[in-house]
Design a protein around this motif. Structure first.
Motif, mmCIF file in Angstrom:
data_model
loop_
_atom_site.group_PDB
_atom_site.id
_atom_site.type_symbol
_atom_site.label_atom_id
_atom_site.label_comp_id
_atom_site.label_asym_id
_atom_site.label_seq_id
_atom_site.Cartn_x
_atom_site.Cartn_y
_atom_site.Cartn_z
ATOM 1 N N ALA A 178 11.277 -60.870 -79.001
ATOM 2 C CA ALA A 178 10.881 -60.533 -77.847
ATOM 3 C C ALA A 178 11.546 -61.250 -76.726
ATOM 4 C CB ALA A 178 9.346 -60.497 -77.825
ATOM 5 N N GLY A 179 12.172 -60.517 -76.148
ATOM 6 C CA GLY A 179 13.263 -61.129 -75.037
ATOM 7 C C GLY A 179 14.708 -61.048 -75.460
ATOM 8 N N VAL A 180 15.524 -61.908 -75.268
ATOM 9 C CA VAL A 180 16.796 -61.980 -75.666
ATOM 10 C C VAL A 180 17.360 -63.256 -76.349
ATOM 11 C CG1 VAL A 180 17.619 -60.180 -73.982
ATOM 12 C CG2 VAL A 180 17.592 -62.523 -73.496
ATOM 13 N N GLU A 181 18.359 -63.186 -77.159
ATOM 14 C CA GLU A 181 18.716 -64.206 -77.831
ATOM 15 C C GLU A 181 20.448 -64.154 -77.984
ATOM 16 O OE1 GLU A 181 17.342 -67.325 -81.356
ATOM 17 O OE2 GLU A 181 17.388 -65.091 -81.849
ATOM 18 N N ASP A 182 21.211 -65.130 -77.320
ATOM 19 C CA ASP A 182 22.149 -65.418 -77.585
ATOM 20 C C ASP A 182 23.166 -64.276 -76.968
ATOM 21 O OD1 ASP A 182 24.808 -67.001 -78.314
ATOM 22 O OD2 ASP A 182 24.622 -66.281 -80.357
ATOM 23 N N VAL A 183 22.843 -63.591 -75.844
ATOM 24 C CA VAL A 183 23.549 -62.715 -75.117
ATOM 25 C C VAL A 183 25.015 -63.142 -74.545
ATOM 26 C CG1 VAL A 183 23.470 -60.535 -73.839
ATOM 27 C CG2 VAL A 183 21.636 -61.116 -75.398
ATOM 28 N N SER A 184 25.914 -62.470 -74.557
ATOM 29 C CA SER A 184 27.105 -62.876 -73.880
ATOM 30 C C SER A 184 27.773 -61.705 -73.451
ATOM 31 C CB SER A 184 28.157 -63.855 -74.710
ATOM 32 O OG SER A 184 27.455 -64.751 -75.147
ATOM 33 N N PHE A 185 28.419 -61.784 -72.288
ATOM 34 C CA PHE A 185 29.347 -60.424 -71.894
ATOM 35 C C PHE A 185 29.896 -60.923 -70.404
ATOM 36 C CE2 PHE A 185 25.102 -59.160 -70.447
ATOM 37 C CZ PHE A 185 25.360 -58.971 -68.955
ATOM 38 N N ALA A 186 30.943 -60.108 -69.953
ATOM 39 C CA ALA A 186 31.717 -60.565 -68.643
ATOM 40 C C ALA A 186 31.866 -59.230 -68.077
ATOM 41 C CB ALA A 186 32.929 -61.363 -68.993
ATOM 42 N N VAL A 187 31.838 -59.352 -66.726
ATOM 43 C CA VAL A 187 32.017 -58.145 -65.825
ATOM 44 C C VAL A 187 33.019 -58.460 -64.879
ATOM 45 C CG1 VAL A 187 30.915 -56.521 -64.608
ATOM 46 C CG2 VAL A 187 29.541 -57.671 -66.083
ATOM 47 N N PRO A 188 34.370 -57.887 -64.780
ATOM 48 C CA PRO A 188 35.115 -58.075 -63.867
ATOM 49 C C PRO A 188 34.747 -57.447 -62.422
ATOM 50 C CG PRO A 188 36.204 -57.100 -65.822
ATOM 51 C CD PRO A 188 34.965 -57.034 -66.112
ATOM 52 N N ALA A 189 35.171 -58.155 -61.369
ATOM 53 C CA ALA A 189 34.807 -57.614 -60.074
ATOM 54 C C ALA A 189 35.501 -56.184 -59.792
ATOM 55 C CB ALA A 189 35.454 -58.305 -59.037
ATOM 56 N N GLY A 190 34.482 -55.322 -59.245
ATOM 57 C CA GLY A 190 34.900 -54.012 -58.984
ATOM 58 C C GLY A 190 34.511 -53.093 -60.105
ATOM 59 N N THR A 191 33.749 -53.321 -61.329
ATOM 60 C CA THR A 191 33.619 -52.790 -62.419
ATOM 61 C C THR A 191 32.217 -52.556 -62.669
ATOM 62 O OG1 THR A 191 33.777 -54.208 -64.114
ATOM 63 C CG2 THR A 191 35.843 -53.432 -63.463
ATOM 64 N N THR A 192 31.905 -51.610 -63.827
ATOM 65 C CA THR A 192 30.442 -51.460 -64.089
ATOM 66 C C THR A 192 30.318 -51.661 -65.462
ATOM 67 O OG1 THR A 192 30.265 -49.755 -62.323
ATOM 68 C CG2 THR A 192 28.552 -49.814 -64.127
ATOM 69 N N HIS A 193 29.265 -52.591 -65.864
ATOM 70 C CA HIS A 193 28.883 -52.805 -67.333
ATOM 71 C C HIS A 193 27.466 -52.295 -67.466
ATOM 72 C CE1 HIS A 193 29.081 -55.338 -70.760
ATOM 73 N NE2 HIS A 193 27.644 -55.511 -70.561
#
Length: 586
Positions: free
Chosen positions: A352-367
Motif C-alpha cells: 500500500a503506497g509505492v516501493e522503489d519507483v524510478s523514472f525520468a521525464v525530459p523537459a517538454g514531454t509527458t510521462h
C-alpha cells in the motif's frame, strides 16, 4: 438511493409485485421533460425521446454532458430534481405505466423492480452506515428479508461483485474502501432483490480498466439471467463492446439509434461521427494499428514567455540539439529515483503506497502513470506536489528534491509544480469567483500588482478557451468541462515547469475530454511545459504520453517509451491491463 429491486426469485420477473407482462421490458415513448429556471420559466431538457430495453439486453445512451442522458435515467426511476417535470410521453415497465403512479406506488416499483447504480459512490453511500447496511437496505425497507437473511444476502452479494474478504468488508464504512470497491458495493445494493431492470448511470467512468471489466462482466451475468440494463455512459468503447443497442443523445433528443455495431461502424449522423472521432478508446488501440502520442515536441525557446522574477530551476524548454549535432543530453526536468512510501505490506507482497519507483521525464514531454486503484499513483502525485515526505528516495524537479525540499525552497517548489485534481468542483472554492480562483496562486506567490494579475487571469482563461466574461461566475454556474478548464488555467497561471494531472479527464465526456487533451498538447508545444499524467484510462495515456510507468500493488512493473510498453508489454500485469480495454471494433 442505494439500490432497488424485487424479492429473490429463480426466474427473471417472477417476483412479488411484478406486473403481468413484465417480459415486455422498458418502453419509453415520446418522453419530454422540462426544468423550471430561476425566473419561473419552463425549459425543455428532453424532447420526444423514444427508447426501449428488452429483458436480458442492454441499451446504452451516449452523448455529451448536458445532452439529457442523466435526466432520462432520473425520469425512469422517478427521481427528477424538484424543479423538473414530465411534460409528455410514456414510461412503461412490464406493461405498467410509471408516469401515472402516485409517489408511494412509484417508490415501491423503484424498490422492488428497478435497481439504480449512480455514478459517484462517494456521495451515494451513507458515510455513517456500514457497507452491509447499505447493501441490505432495500431488503429491509420492503420487508423482503429478516435482519439475519438480509445480512446473509449482503455477504453473498459482496462476494459476487468481487469484493475481497466480504466477512470483513460488510462491517466497514465507505471511507475504508477504495473507489472501485464502493462502486461494486453500489451494484450489490442495486441487485440485492434481483430487479427486472437496472438503470446504471456512468457506473464505470471513474474506475480502472480491470475493475471496469469485472463490473461490466457482472452486468453481463445479470443480463444472462434476464435483467434488462439501461446504461448511461460517455465511453463509446464500453457501449460498443457491451450494449445490444446504442442511442445517441444531443440536446435532449435521440439523434441516432440502432444496433451497437451499426451505430459505431456506419453512423448516419454528423454528431455521432464527431463523438467517434473524439473517443480515444476507439483510436489508440484500434484494429488499424496503434496511434501513440507524437514524439516530444521541439519547442522554440524564443516562443516561451519569460518567467516572472523568482522563477525556479534551470530546466530547458526543449530537448536541445540532436545527437547528430554532437550535443550532450540535457538533465531531465524530473528525475524520480527509488521513491518509497509504504503504508502497509500484505502477506502476498502487495504494498500500500509505492516501493522503489524510478523514472525520468525530459523537459517538454509527458510521462504517463497507469495502474489499478490502490497501485500507488496518487502517492507519487503527492510527493511531486510536495505534500508528502516519502520514507526513501528522491524526486528532483528542476534542481529541487520534492521529497526532501528545504524549508527555504518550499515556495519555489510549489511554484515550479502545480497539481490538477480529478474533481474540479471539490478543488475550487464554491464561494469564490472563477477569476479569484485562477488568481489564487498569483496572490500566494506575490506575482504582479492587481492590474497585472487581472491581465494574467484573462490570459490564462483565453489560453484554455474560456471567455474572460466567465471570470465573475461561481463554480456552480459552469459545466464540468468548463470547471476542469478553470482548474487547468489556475495551474498554468503561475507558469510552472511541471504540471501533475491526477485523473484530470477521467470523468469528462469524450468531446470535452478531446478538447482538453488537444489543449494540453498545444500548450505544451507552445510553452515547453512538462506533464506527469496519471490516469486509469490507458487509451488516453497512449494518446498523450511519450513515456509511461505501469504500477501494480505499489511496485513499478514496467517503464519506458509508451509505444514499446503498450505494443510489446513484458510484464503479465501490463498485458492484463491492455487486454481489459474494451475493443468494440475488432
Amino acid at each position: 438511493m442505494t439500490g432497488a429491486a424485487s424479492a429473490p426469485h429463480s426466474t427473471p420477473g417472477a417476483h412479488a409485485g411484478s406486473a403481468p407482462g413484465s417480459s415486455a421490458g422498458l418502453r419509453i415513448a415520446g418522453l419530454s421533460v422540462d426544468y423550471r429556471d430561476r425566473g419561473g420559466a419552463w425549459r425543455p431538457a428532453l424532447t420526444d425521446v423514444d427508447l426501449s430495453v428488452e429483458p436480458g439486453a442492454m441499451t446504452a445512451v451516449v452523448g455529451e454532458s448536458g445532452s439529457g442522458k442523466t435526466t432520462t435515467a432520473a425520469a425512469v426511476i422517478g427521481l427528477l430534481a424538484g424543479n423538473g417535470r414530465i411534460s409528455g410521453g410514456s414510461i412503461e415497465l412490464g406493461g405498467e405505466e410509471l408516469t401515472a403512479l402516485r409517489p408511494a406506488q412509484l417508490a415501491r416499483v423503484r424498490g422492488t423492480r428497478i435497481g439504480y447504480v449512480p455514478q459517484d459512490p462517494g456521495t451515494s453511500l451513507n458515510p455513517l452506515a456500514t457497507i452491509g447496511t447499505a447493501v441490505a437496505e432495500t431488503l429491509r425497507i420492503h420487508r423482503l428479508a429478516t435482519r439475519a437473511q438480509a445480512r446473509e444476502r449482503a455477504l453473498e452479494l459482496l462476494d459476487r461483485v468481487g469484493i475481497d474478504s466480504p466477512e470483513r468488508r460488510i462491517d466497514q464504512y465507505p471511507h475504508e474502501l477504495s473507489g472501485g470497491m464502493r462502486q461494486r458495493a453500489l451494484i450489490a445494493a442495486a441487485i440485492a432483490a434481483r430487479p427486472e431492470l437496472i438503470v446504471a448511470d456512468e457506473p464505470t467512468s471513474a474506475l480502472d480498466v480491470t475493475v471496469q471489466q469485472r463490473i461490466l462482466d457482472l452486468l453481463d451475468d445479470l443480463r444472462a439471467e434476464g435483467t434488462g440494463i439501461l446504461l448511461i455512459t460517455h465511453d463509446l468503447a464500453v457501449a460498443g463492446e457491451r450494449a445490444d443497442t446504442v442511442a445517441v443523445m444531443q440536446r435532449g433528443r435521440i439523434v441516432e439509434s440502432g444496433p451497437a455495431a451499426t451505430v459505431l461502424t456506419a453512423p448516419t449522423c454528423d454528431y455521432t461521427r464527431r463523438l467517434l472521432r473524439d473517443a480515444p478508446s476507439l483510436t489508440a488501440f484500434s484494429p488499424d494499428g496503434p496511434q501513440p502520442a507524437s514524439p516530444a515536441p521541439e519547442v522554440r525557446r524564443e516562443s516561451r514567455p519569460a518567467r516572472a522574477s523568482g522563477a525556479v530551476g534551470t530546466g530547458s524548454a526543449g530537448r536541445g540539439a540532436s545527437a547528430g549535432e554532437g550535443a550532450q543530453a540535457e538533465e531531465p526536468l524530473l528525475r524520480v529515483s527509488g521513491l518509497t512510501q509504504v503504508y502497509a505490506r500484505g502477506a502476498d507482497g502487495a504494498v500500500a503506497g509505492v516501493e522503489d519507483v524510478s523514472f525520468a521525464v525530459p523537459a517538454g514531454t509527458t510521462h504517463g502513470i497507469v495502474g489499478e486503484s490502490g497501485s500507488g499513483k496518487s502517492t507519487i502525485a503527492a510527493v511531486l506536489a510536495g505534500t508528502l515526505v516519502p520514507q526513501a528516495g528522491s524526486a528532483v524537479v528542476a534542481g529541487i528534491d520534492a521529497a526532501r525540499v528545504p524549508r527555504t525552497r518550499r515556495r519555489e517548489l510549489r511554484r515550479a509544480v502545480q497539481l490538477v485534481h480529478q474533481n474540479p468542483a471539490s478543488a475550487l472554492d464554491p464561494m469564490w469567483s472563477v477569476g479569484a480562483s485562477i488568481a489564487e496562486p498569483l496572490r500566494s506567490f506575490r506575482i504582479g500588482a492587481r492590474s497585472e494579475r487581472a491581465a494574467r487571469v484573462r490570459e490564462a482563461m483565453e489560453m484554455v478557451a474560456l471567455s474572460p466574461d466567465l471570470a465573475e461566475r461561481r463554480p456552480r454556474e459552469l459545466s464540468g468541462g468548463q470547471l476542469q478548464r478553470v482548474a487547468i488555467a489556475r495551474a498554468f497561471a503561475a507558469r510552472p515547469q511541471l504540471i501533475v494531472f491526477d485523473e484530470a479527464v477521467s470523468a469528462l465526456d469524450v468531446t470535452v475530454q478531446a478538447q482538453i487533451l488537444r489543449l494540453l498538447g498545444s500548450l505544451q508545444a507552445e510553452l515547453g511545459l512538462t506533464y506527469v499524467f496519471i490516469s486509469h484510462d490507458l487509451a488516453v495515456v497512449r494518446g498523450i504520453a511519450q513515456s509511461v510507468s505501469v504500477l501494480s500493488r505499489g511496485r513499478q512493473v514496467e517503464e519506458g517509451p509508451t509505444a514499446r510498453v503498450f505494443d510489446d508489454p513484458q510484464d503479465a500485469y501490463t498485458r492484463r491491463l491492455i487486454a481489459a480495454i474494451p475493443h468494440p471494433l475488432g
